[in-house]
Design an enzyme around this catalytic site. Structure first.
Site, PDB file in Angstrom:
ATOM      1  N   SER A 232      17.728  78.879  47.888  1.00  0.00           N
ATOM      2  CA  SER A 232      17.666  80.102  46.296  1.00  0.00           C
ATOM      3  C   SER A 232      18.765  80.610  47.397  1.00  0.00           C
ATOM      4  O   SER A 232      19.279  81.930  47.247  1.00  0.00           O
ATOM      5  CB  SER A 232      17.092  80.691  47.317  1.00  0.00           C
ATOM      6  OG  SER A 232      15.471  80.399  47.772  1.00  0.00           O
TER       7      SER A 232
ATOM      8  N   ASN B 173      22.216  69.405  44.891  1.00  0.00           N
ATOM      9  CA  ASN B 173      20.951  69.115  44.480  1.00  0.00           C
ATOM     10  C   ASN B 173      20.192  69.648  43.033  1.00  0.00           C
ATOM     11  O   ASN B 173      19.569  69.905  42.867  1.00  0.00           O
ATOM     12  CB  ASN B 173      20.148  69.315  45.666  1.00  0.00           C
ATOM     13  CG  ASN B 173      18.881  67.892  46.326  1.00  0.00           C
ATOM     14  OD1 ASN B 173      18.863  67.293  44.778  1.00  0.00           O
ATOM     15  ND2 ASN B 173      17.585  68.179  46.315  1.00  0.00           N
ATOM     16  N   TRP B 174      20.518  68.298  43.051  1.00  0.00           N
ATOM     17  CA  TRP B 174      20.517  68.594  40.563  1.00  0.00           C
ATOM     18  C   TRP B 174      18.563  68.365  41.715  1.00  0.00           C
ATOM     19  O   TRP B 174      17.825  68.386  39.645  1.00  0.00           O
ATOM     20  CB  TRP B 174      20.983  67.426  40.145  1.00  0.00           C
ATOM     21  CG  TRP B 174      22.833  67.802  39.447  1.00  0.00           C
ATOM     22  CD1 TRP B 174      23.148  68.801  41.171  1.00  0.00           C
ATOM     23  CD2 TRP B 174      22.846  67.296  38.971  1.00  0.00           C
ATOM     24  NE1 TRP B 174      24.406  68.628  40.282  1.00  0.00           N
ATOM     25  CE2 TRP B 174      24.667  67.995  39.128  1.00  0.00           C
ATOM     26  CE3 TRP B 174      22.972  66.493  38.351  1.00  0.00           C
ATOM     27  CZ2 TRP B 174      26.233  67.413  38.718  1.00  0.00           C
ATOM     28  CZ3 TRP B 174      24.372  65.801  37.264  1.00  0.00           C
ATOM     29  CH2 TRP B 174      25.523  65.955  37.554  1.00  0.00           C
ATOM     30  N   LYS B 175      17.348  67.864  41.621  1.00  0.00           N
ATOM     31  CA  LYS B 175      16.721  67.558  41.816  1.00  0.00           C
ATOM     32  C   LYS B 175      16.203  66.695  40.645  1.00  0.00           C
ATOM     33  O   LYS B 175      16.813  65.926  40.526  1.00  0.00           O
ATOM     34  CB  LYS B 175      15.611  68.489  42.163  1.00  0.00           C
ATOM     35  CG  LYS B 175      16.339  69.584  43.283  1.00  0.00           C
ATOM     36  CD  LYS B 175      15.028  70.569  43.774  1.00  0.00           C
ATOM     37  CE  LYS B 175      15.979  70.846  45.101  1.00  0.00           C
ATOM     38  NZ  LYS B 175      14.941  71.923  45.694  1.00  0.00           N
TER      39      LYS B 175
ATOM     40  N   GLU C 217      10.702  68.322  50.234  1.00  0.00           N
ATOM     41  CA  GLU C 217       9.952  67.914  48.427  1.00  0.00           C
ATOM     42  C   GLU C 217      10.046  66.296  48.793  1.00  0.00           C
ATOM     43  O   GLU C 217       8.556  65.648  48.516  1.00  0.00           O
ATOM     44  CB  GLU C 217      10.479  67.928  47.480  1.00  0.00           C
ATOM     45  CG  GLU C 217      10.425  69.116  47.154  1.00  0.00           C
ATOM     46  CD  GLU C 217      11.767  70.128  46.389  1.00  0.00           C
ATOM     47  OE1 GLU C 217      12.798  69.201  45.989  1.00  0.00           O
ATOM     48  OE2 GLU C 217      12.597  71.050  46.590  1.00  0.00           O
TER      49      GLU C 217
ATOM     50  N   HIS D 175      14.569  64.816  52.636  1.00  0.00           N
ATOM     51  CA  HIS D 175      14.273  66.813  51.492  1.00  0.00           C
ATOM     52  C   HIS D 175      12.562  67.069  51.695  1.00  0.00           C
ATOM     53  O   HIS D 175      11.724  66.413  51.598  1.00  0.00           O
ATOM     54  CB  HIS D 175      15.015  66.802  50.043  1.00  0.00           C
ATOM     55  CG  HIS D 175      15.218  67.641  49.968  1.00  0.00           C
ATOM     56  ND1 HIS D 175      13.601  68.555  49.517  1.00  0.00           N
ATOM     57  CD2 HIS D 175      15.973  68.533  49.826  1.00  0.00           C
ATOM     58  CE1 HIS D 175      13.915  69.545  48.542  1.00  0.00           C
ATOM     59  NE2 HIS D 175      15.321  69.727  49.037  1.00  0.00           N
TER      60      HIS D 175
ATOM     61  N   GLY E 206      13.992  77.273  46.598  1.00  0.00           N
ATOM     62  CA  GLY E 206      13.167  77.571  45.209  1.00  0.00           C
ATOM     63  C   GLY E 206      12.100  79.053  44.881  1.00  0.00           C
ATOM     64  O   GLY E 206      11.691  79.118  43.811  1.00  0.00           O
TER      65      GLY E 206
ATOM     66  N   GLU F  52      16.710  73.278  55.693  1.00  0.00           N
ATOM     67  CA  GLU F  52      16.547  73.873  55.343  1.00  0.00           C
ATOM     68  C   GLU F  52      14.846  74.592  54.652  1.00  0.00           C
ATOM     69  O   GLU F  52      13.933  73.880  55.301  1.00  0.00           O
ATOM     70  CB  GLU F  52      16.321  73.463  53.580  1.00  0.00           C
ATOM     71  CG  GLU F  52      17.473  72.273  52.954  1.00  0.00           C
ATOM     72  CD  GLU F  52      17.201  72.302  51.919  1.00  0.00           C
ATOM     73  OE1 GLU F  52      18.163  72.466  50.731  1.00  0.00           O
ATOM     74  OE2 GLU F  52      16.135  71.262  51.003  1.00  0.00           O
TER      75      GLU F  52
ATOM     76  N   GLY G 283      19.873  74.344  45.412  1.00  0.00           N
ATOM     77  CA  GLY G 283      19.224  73.584  44.483  1.00  0.00           C
ATOM     78  C   GLY G 283      19.822  73.695  42.889  1.00  0.00           C
ATOM     79  O   GLY G 283      20.538  73.328  41.911  1.00  0.00           O
ATOM     80  N   GLY G 284      18.963  75.023  42.894  1.00  0.00           N
ATOM     81  CA  GLY G 284      18.800  75.513  41.580  1.00  0.00           C
ATOM     82  C   GLY G 284      20.650  76.175  40.799  1.00  0.00           C
ATOM     83  O   GLY G 284      20.350  75.838  39.345  1.00  0.00           O
TER      84      GLY G 284
HETATM   85  O1  LIG Z   1      17.846  70.690  47.957  1.00  0.00           O
HETATM   86  C1  LIG Z   1      18.537  71.986  47.897  1.00  0.00           C
HETATM   87  C2  LIG Z   1      17.618  72.779  48.386  1.00  0.00           C
HETATM   88  O2  LIG Z   1      15.814  72.383  48.317  1.00  0.00           O
HETATM   89  C3  LIG Z   1      17.076  74.262  48.172  1.00  0.00           C
HETATM   90  O3  LIG Z   1      16.948  74.668  46.657  1.00  0.00           O
HETATM   91  P1  LIG Z   1      17.464  76.000  46.223  1.00  0.00           P
HETATM   92  O4  LIG Z   1      18.740  75.970  46.055  1.00  0.00           O
HETATM   93  O5  LIG Z   1      16.856  75.686  44.635  1.00  0.00           O
HETATM   94  O6  LIG Z   1      16.607  76.741  46.385  1.00  0.00           O
END
Ligand SMILES: O=C[C@H](O)COP(=O)(O)O
Length: 270
Positions: A228, A18-20, A112, A110, A188, A182, A249-250
C-alpha cells in the site's frame, strides 16, 4: 554499516512498480509512455534512483520495443518465472525467455504466488536459482500474514522464509539480490506498515544476509518495502536507513502517482 544518511545512499535506490494482472499490451504502452514523459519532464536522474516496472507477460515484448526504440532508462521484468529451463510445463515462462526480452529483474515468491498458487519455499528457492542461471536479478518477496504479526513472531517468520528461499546461493549472488519485505496484511488493503516496521524488518534481513553470506553480501543486497505504498507514505519509508526502495502495486498503475513516488525519493537524495 551505514546505508542512507542525509540523502547519501550506499546502494542505488530501486522504485519498482508491480502492475500485477492489470494493463493489456495496448494499455501498457500508454502507461509506460506517460511514466517516461512525466519523469523526463521532472528531469529525473535515473542513475541516482532506478525505476523498474513489472508488466504482465503478454506486455513484455511491447515494453521491450518501446524501451529500446525510445532509449528509455526504465528497467523491466517478469512477475514470475519457472524453476525449469524448458519443457512440458504448460503455462509457465522460462527465465531464458525473459532474458531474451532483455528483462533485468524478475519477481519471485510474491505473496500472491505463495497463497493463490501455493508456491512453497522449495519452489521459490529453485526459482531464485533459475533467475540467476538466466542472468536475471531476482526480487525475492518475503513477509508475514496478519496472524503472525499479531502473535509478534513476524521477524522470526520472515527470516525463516528468507533462509529457505536463498539456500545454496553464492555470496556473490546474495550481494546482487533484491529482497522485498511485504507484510501480507498491508498489500492492497490501504494498511501501511510504519517506517519503523519497515526498518525493523529490513535491518533484520540485512543482518541475516550478513550471517549467512558475509558482510559484503549484506552491504550489496538491496532491501525494499512493499504494501500500500503511495506518494504520501513513500518518503518516510524511504528515509529509513536499511530501506533501499519500494515495491509498489496499485499506485504504480497511475503514472503521475508512481512518478511522484520516484521523484520524491530523487529529491530526498539530492
Ligand atoms: O507487489 C506489490 C505489492 O504486493 C504491494 O501492492 P499494493 O501497493 O497494491 O499494496
Amino acid at each position: 554499516m551505514t546505508t542512507s544518511t542525509n540523502g547519501t545512499f550506499d546502494r542505488t535506490p530501486l522504485i519498482a512498480g508491480n502492475w500485477k494482472m492489470n494493463m493489456d499490451h495496448v494499455q501498457a504502452i500508454t502507461l509506460l509512455q506517460k511514466l517516461a514523459w512525466t519523469l523526463d519532464d521532472a528531469k529525473h536522474d535515473f542513475g541516482r534512483v532506478e525505476v523498474a516496472v513489472f508488466p504482465p507477460f503478454t506486455d513484455l515484448r511491447g515494453v521491450q520495443t518501446l524501451v529500446a526504440g525510445d532509449d528509455l532508462p526504465i528497467a523491466y521484468g517478469g512477475q514470475d518465472l519457472s524453476q525449469f529451463d524448458s519443457g512440458a510445463y504448460t503455462g509457465d515462462i522460462s527465465g531464458a525467455f525473459l532474458a531474451k526480452l532483455a528483462c533485468k529483474y524478475v519477481l519471485v515468491g510474491h505473496s500472491e504466488r505463495r497463497t493463490i498458487h501455493g508456491e512453497s519455499d522449495d519452489v521459490i528457492n529453485a526459482k531464485v536459482k533459475a533467475a540467476f542461471t538466466h542472468g536475471l536479478v531476482p526480487i525475492l518477496c518475503v513477509g508475514e500474514g496478519l496472524e503472525i504479526r499479531q502473535a509478534g513472531t513476524h521477524v522470526e517468520h520472515t527470516l525463516a522464509q528468507l533462509r529457505a528461499d536463498v539456500a545454496g546461493l553464492t555470496a556473490e549472488q546474495a550481494a546482487q539480490l533484491v529482497v522485498a519485505y511485504e507484510p501480507v496484511w498491508a498489500i492492497g488493503t490501504g494498511e501501511v506498515a510504519g517506517p519503523g516496521d519497515a526498518q525493523e524488518m529490513c535491518a533484520a534481513i540485512r543482518a541475516e544476509v550478513g550471517t549467512i553470506f558475509g558482510d559484503e553480501s549484506a552491504a550489496g543486497a538491496r532491501l525494499l518495502y512493499g504494501g500500500s505504498v503511495k506518494a504520501a507514505s513513500a518518503a518516510a519509508i524511504l528515509g529509513e536507513k536499511d530501506v533501499d526502495g519500494v515495491l509498489v502495486g496499485g499506485a504504480s498503475l497511475d503514472a503521475a502517482e508512481f512518478a511522484s513516488i520516484v521523484r520524491f525519493e530523487s529529491h530526498a537524495a539530492a
